[in-house]
Design a protein around this motif. Structure first.
Motif: not given
Length: 588
Positions: A411-425
């Motif tokens: 979450f960023d106060l200017i750009f808002g929120g987002k959901i990310l995905r990655s490998a577990m490492d």
């Protein structure tokens, strides 16, 4: 070599020997070896058995008929014995070979026995199996200590190593999360208790002589023990109060050793006389001789029966964070327990990999995501910091171990929120949702529907989407209820569980319709993130780290299978260490 015998078809004896690769029937004595082996295994699975060790063999006695069955022979120094009923495993300690070994029943055959703990192993006279959390505990008289590991002998940790002289017996009650052990040292013989993590240690029985073996009567919550010096059998409540004498100064207690309780009877070995005896556990002096032999010397003893290892419901736990600590609540019984107080400044998102005993959490103050090995109550901790770049306020976190994927929010106060995905490492990171989200505080995985679910505290919503961020669906919107503030979330079965930190509760709602919303837990301190820990919710998939931790020194982390990561995992080192050759860790 394994050797078994039992009576079938009247008086016909059937002997079967296993050379580990195949079962070979003795055709002179058994016309149908398949029927014979199934009969033996059926007896073990359906009828209560007394399993005992006598140095060179491990035997079983059927309690209804008192029929003797030899399970293992050609041993050297078997002493303590215990089992995991659900998995069909039998464990024992060997004081001559100095190891802990296991054998078991798989696919209607007897599995070959193998030593699972050998290194830094002294003489162990006491061992107990945690059938709920899948751990083994043992005492080590040589190194004056008490240890724990998983069922494969890995993730080993020393729990007790100070102020102990001659540790002998050990017993556990997983549902109460209590470990009992005895010290037979001449300075201060006693019985102690502590948590399954070795914490909160205290002496509960001090007026003892030489408490050799311990056992638990789970139904009445009492601990029983044999005292070789006082030549007696005693019991007490879990706190050490209400001590009762079951039997004392009897010819049947010349050399008492192993002890077990089943229903209204207490069983013990009088090993020097080659006997197993029983009496009423409520201090009756009528003694029955269950077993007697001039060739066998029974030592360790346990009752093999499914009623002795109840899982107390579905064994489904809800992990939830409250003010920098993690607590667990049984989904059926409501029993609550604090697991650990974290050292991080602001513990927020949390998830758990059941197969690999890995706990992941986010720390919004330090703007990091951490990973640590978690064996029940934080045994054998290795902590690794990763995913640190370009994160402003990381919060929610969810794992799909079978896919090697990790989802998290920022979450960023200017750009808002987002959901990310990655490998577990932490590799292969990318944003999958950056519209229609703001302050995502909770996130969960539904493996059945292959979807992610999340709470949005600003939008007062619970939503879901596919793993690639498409097909976004709103489950509930609760802006009309000012007392509600959705925070943590998880999915189990057909229901969503979510925390409402405004009224300090956990609620449930149907995951597809958004209907049937009602409170599940109330009067919590300050519930935030939560995770349901269950074998059922993570039962699918291959544990590529399962064999020897993927040969990784510290952490074995699942990743998606690609041409570059064909093994499906990568090794990582704790903070302050670095990989030397993709497997071994050295100091930086």
């Amino acid at each position: 070599m394994l050797k078994l015998w039992t009576k079938i078809h009247g008086s016909e004896n059937c002997i079967i020997k296993s050379c580990y690769k195949e079962l070979v029937a003795n055709s002179n004595k058994c016309k149908n070896w398949a029927t014979c082996i199934k009969t033996i295994l059926y007896d073990l699975e359906t009828r209560p058995q007394l399993i005992f060790a006598d140095s060179t063999e491990i035997n079983a006695i059927e309690l209804e008929t008192w029929t003797n069955i030899t399970l293992l022979d050609d041993l050297k120094g078997a002493r303590s014995v215990d089992y995991h009923y659900e998995k069909g495993l039998i464990f024992w300690t060997d004081v001559i070979g100095r190891h802990i070994s296991v054998t078991g029943i798989t696919n209607d055959l007897l599995r070959k026995n193998e030593a699972i703990v050998r290194t830094k192993m002294g003489v162990s006279f006491g061992m107990a199996v945690d059938w709920i959390n899948d751990h083994i505990y043992w005492t080590d008289e040589t190194f004056q200590s008490v240890h724990v590991s998983n069922l494969q002998g890995e993730n080993r940790r020393t729990l007790i190593a100070n102020a102990i002289e001659k540790p002998r017996g050990v017993a556990i009650t997983p549902s109460d999360r209590i470990l009992f052990f005895s010290d037979c040292g001449s300075t201060y013989p006693r019985i102690e208790r502590c948590g399954l993590d070795g914490k909160d240690r205290e002496t509960i029985v001090a007026n003892v002589g030489e408490p050799i073996s311990l056992t638990i009567d789970h139904k009445v919550k009492r601990i029983y023990w044999t005292d070789r010096l006082q030549k007696g059998i005693y019991s007490a409540k879990f706190d050490g109060s209400s001590i009762k004498t079951v039997m004392k100064n009897s010819n049947y207690l010349a050399e008492p050793y192993g002890i077990a309780v089943h229903k209204d009877k207490v069983y013990w070995t009088n090993w020097r006389n080659g006997e197993i005896l029983r009496t009423d556990k409520y201090a009756s002096y009528e003694v029955e001789k269950v077993f007697s032999s001039a060739l066998n010397y029974p030592i360790g003893l346990v009752v093999y029966d499914n009623t002795e290892q109840q899982t107390w419901g579905r064994n489904v736990k809800i992990l939830h964070t409250e003010e920098g600590k993690i607590s667990e609540t049984d989904i059926d019984s409501g029993h609550r327990n604090t697991l650990s107080v974290m050292s991080t400044a602001k513990l927020v998102g949390i998830d758990y990999d059941y197969d690999r005993d890995l706990m992941f959490w986010t720390d919004s103050y330090n703007q990091n995501i951490y990973v640590q090995i978690h064996v029940c109550d934080y045994y054998g901790v290795h902590r690794k910091t990763f995913v640190t770049k370009e994160l402003v306020y990381p919060d929610a976190l969810a794992l799909s171990p079978k896919d090697g994927l990790m989802f998290f929010s920022d979450f960023d106060l200017i750009f808002g929120g987002k959901i990310l995905r990655s490998a577990m490492d932490g590799s292969e990171r990318k944003t999958i949702i950056n519209k229609g989200v703001n302050e995502v505080f909770g996130m969960a995985i539904d493996q059945q529907g292959r979807r992610i679910y999340w709470t949005d505290a600003s939008l007062q919503t619970i939503k879901s989407a596919t793993f690639d961020g498409t097909d976004v669906h709103t489950i509930i919107t609760i802006t009309e209820k000012p007392s509600f503030n959705p925070y943590g979330i998880d999915v189990f079965g057909e229901m969503i569980y979510w925390t409402n930190n405004k009224d300090r509760s956990v609620y449930t709602v149907h995951k597809y319709t958004g209907k049937d919303m009602k409170p599940f837990l109330t009067n919590l301190d300050s519930p935030k993130h939560m995770k349901i820990v269950s074998k059922e919710s993570q039962k699918e998939g291959l544990n590529r780290c399962g064999k020897n931790n993927g040969h990784c020194d510290h952490l074995c982390l699942p990743v998606p299978v690609t041409p570059l990561t064909h093994k499906g995992y990568s090794c990582a080192c704790s903070d302050g260490f670095m990989l030397e050759d993709n497997v071994h860790c050295i100091l930086k």
